[in-house]
Design a protein around this motif. Structure first.
Motif, short mmCIF file in Angstrom:
data_model
loop_
_atom_site.label_atom_id
_atom_site.label_comp_id
_atom_site.label_asym_id
_atom_site.label_seq_id
_atom_site.Cartn_x
_atom_site.Cartn_y
_atom_site.Cartn_z
N VAL A 68 0.85 -1.19 0.00
CA VAL A 68 0.00 0.00 0.00
C VAL A 68 0.89 1.24 0.00
CG1 VAL A 68 -1.74 1.32 1.24
CG2 VAL A 68 -1.88 -1.18 1.18
N HIS A 69 0.61 2.14 -0.95
CA HIS A 69 1.33 3.41 -1.04
C HIS A 69 0.37 4.52 -0.61
CE1 HIS A 69 4.58 1.50 -3.44
NE2 HIS A 69 3.58 0.78 -3.94
N ARG A 70 0.74 5.29 0.41
CA ARG A 70 -0.11 6.38 0.92
C ARG A 70 0.50 7.74 0.58
NH1 ARG A 70 -0.55 2.48 4.91
NH2 ARG A 70 -2.70 1.82 5.36
N VAL A 71 -0.35 8.62 0.09
CA VAL A 71 0.07 9.97 -0.27
C VAL A 71 -0.95 10.96 0.30
CG1 VAL A 71 0.60 11.57 -2.14
CG2 VAL A 71 1.17 9.14 -2.39
N ARG A 72 -0.48 11.96 1.04
CA ARG A 72 -1.36 12.99 1.60
C ARG A 72 -1.36 14.20 0.68
NH1 ARG A 72 -3.25 14.24 6.81
NH2 ARG A 72 -4.86 15.84 6.55
N ARG A 73 -2.56 14.65 0.28
CA ARG A 73 -2.69 15.81 -0.58
C ARG A 73 -3.78 16.72 -0.02
NH1 ARG A 73 -2.44 12.13 -5.72
NH2 ARG A 73 -0.21 12.08 -6.11
N GLY A 74 -3.35 17.76 0.68
CA GLY A 74 -4.31 18.70 1.25
C GLY A 74 -5.24 18.02 2.23
N ARG A 75 -6.54 18.03 1.91
CA ARG A 75 -7.55 17.47 2.80
C ARG A 75 -7.70 15.96 2.67
NH1 ARG A 75 -11.90 20.36 4.78
NH2 ARG A 75 -13.23 18.59 4.16
N VAL A 76 -7.10 15.37 1.66
CA VAL A 76 -7.36 13.95 1.38
C VAL A 76 -6.09 13.11 1.52
CG1 VAL A 76 -9.24 14.56 -0.18
CG2 VAL A 76 -6.98 14.10 -1.11
N THR A 77 -6.33 11.83 1.81
CA THR A 77 -5.26 10.83 1.81
C THR A 77 -5.56 9.83 0.71
OG1 THR A 77 -4.90 11.07 4.18
CG2 THR A 77 -4.07 9.07 3.14
N MET A 78 -4.59 9.61 -0.16
CA MET A 78 -4.73 8.66 -1.26
C MET A 78 -4.00 7.37 -0.89
SD MET A 78 -6.16 10.54 -3.87
CE MET A 78 -5.68 9.70 -5.38
N GLU A 79 -4.67 6.24 -1.08
CA GLU A 79 -4.06 4.93 -0.85
C GLU A 79 -4.13 4.13 -2.15
OE1 GLU A 79 -5.63 2.85 2.47
OE2 GLU A 79 -5.52 4.57 3.82
N TYR A 80 -2.97 3.64 -2.58
CA TYR A 80 -2.88 2.87 -3.81
C TYR A 80 -2.35 1.47 -3.48
CZ TYR A 80 -2.34 7.74 -5.44
OH TYR A 80 -2.47 9.09 -5.66
N ARG A 81 -2.93 0.48 -4.12
CA ARG A 81 -2.44 -0.89 -3.96
C ARG A 81 -2.46 -1.57 -5.33
NH1 ARG A 81 -4.68 -6.00 -3.21
NH2 ARG A 81 -3.38 -7.45 -2.01
N ILE A 82 -1.32 -2.10 -5.73
CA ILE A 82 -1.21 -2.82 -7.00
C ILE A 82 -0.82 -4.26 -6.71
CG2 ILE A 82 -0.18 -2.82 -9.30
CD1 ILE A 82 0.75 0.02 -8.84
N ALA A 83 -1.61 -5.20 -7.20
CA ALA A 83 -1.33 -6.63 -6.98
C ALA A 83 -1.48 -7.38 -8.29
CB ALA A 83 -2.28 -7.20 -5.93
N SER A 84 -0.57 -8.31 -8.54
CA SER A 84 -0.62 -9.10 -9.76
C SER A 84 -1.81 -10.04 -9.75
CB SER A 84 0.68 -9.91 -9.91
OG SER A 84 0.58 -10.79 -11.02
#
Length: 279
Positions: free
Chosen positions: A85-101
């Motif tokens: 899981v890759h987490r990125v904070r941008r202003g008011r929001v938190t983005m969570e990305y997950r890439i799985a084969s």
């Protein structure tokens, strides 16, 4: 001597009734105004929530393409399809990305009945029910041959169960289609959907599979599929979750392939696009 009516007293009585009517009217109008204002405020709040969710959903949709960019990136910042899981904070929001084969999942179009039954047992299904549903999955994807006796899970069995459809005798087109198989309850379908994929065209790769699929592979036996790094990284599932500081969330699930034809202008092709809980 008989007294006549007192004009002053009647006038005061009539005036009292009139005042009471006026007061009740004012109270009713106040309640009506309060209800209108409250309703208006609720509608404004609902509109604001819907607007926020639309904004977050647009960010989640864009997040799929952002994750694909990181997957294709050849720099040290490259994201692998390893389930991290890759987490990125941008202003008011938190983005969570997950890439799985997708290579770590079971393809219901290719899997043997033993592997399908093992997967069902791995999520808690009783052995007998698992075998029956695995048989029904096989009957769903293969047409009935001429002269062949109708197997369990045939169209007649669906009709007897009160269903207005039957097995098409064709491969599953989407992952969610497996929920239509006879004997598959919504709860059971929800349990196994994260572990099946019609997009990986081979047996699951144990090194890329999660604990449930690895358990199913061990129960079914057989020869493990070797890890083809290039192919396994080319067909992946992407989950994006966007969370606002208010707690409002938007989600997007997609399956993409980077194994596109040479003449295709885009390096990525979308195979599936829906919410994570919809598959």
């Amino acid at each position: 001597m008989t007294r006549g009516p007192c004009p002053g007293r009647d006038e005061r009585r009539d005036g009292g009734f009139a005042l009471l009517i006026v007061l009740w009217t004012m109270v009713m109008l106040s309640f009506l105004a309060f209800a209108i204002v409250s309703s208006g405020r609720r509608q404004v709040r609902m509109a604001m929530v819907e607007r926020l969710h639309a904004q977050l959903q647009a960010q989640a949709d864009g997040g799929v393409w952002e994750a694909a960019f990181h997957l294709l990136d050849t720099s040290p910042a490259h994201w692998r399809a390893d389930g991290q899981v890759h987490r990125v904070r941008r202003g008011r929001v938190t983005m969570e990305y997950r890439i799985a084969s997708e290579a770590g999942k079971v393809n219901p179009n290719l899997a043997t009945p033993d592997l399908l039954a093992a997967l069902l047992r791995a999520v808690g299904t009783q052995a007998r029910a698992a075998r029956e549903i695995a048989t029904n999955i096989r009957a769903w994807r293969f047409p009935l041959q001429q002269g062949e006796a109708p197997p369990a899970g045939s169209a007649a069995a669906y009709a007897a169960a009160g269903l207005d459809y039957g097995p098409p005798g064709a491969p599953f087109q989407t992952n969610g289609e497996i929920a239509l198989v006879l004997g598959m309850t919504p709860a059971l379908a929800g349990q196994i959907l994260p572990f099946v994929s019609v997009y990986w065209d081979a047996d699951p790769v144990p090194s890329l599979a999660g604990p449930v699929v690895r358990q199913a592979l061990a129960m079914a036996g057989g020869t493990p599929t070797p890890d083809d790094e290039a192919r396994s990284q080319g067909i992946v599932g992407i989950d994006v979750i966007v969370t606002d500081i208010s707690g409002t969330r938007a989600l997007r699930h997609a399956v993409i392939t980077t194994q596109v034809a040479g003449g295709d202008a885009s390096p990525v092709r979308i195979l599936q696009w829906n919410r994570p809980d919809d598959y």
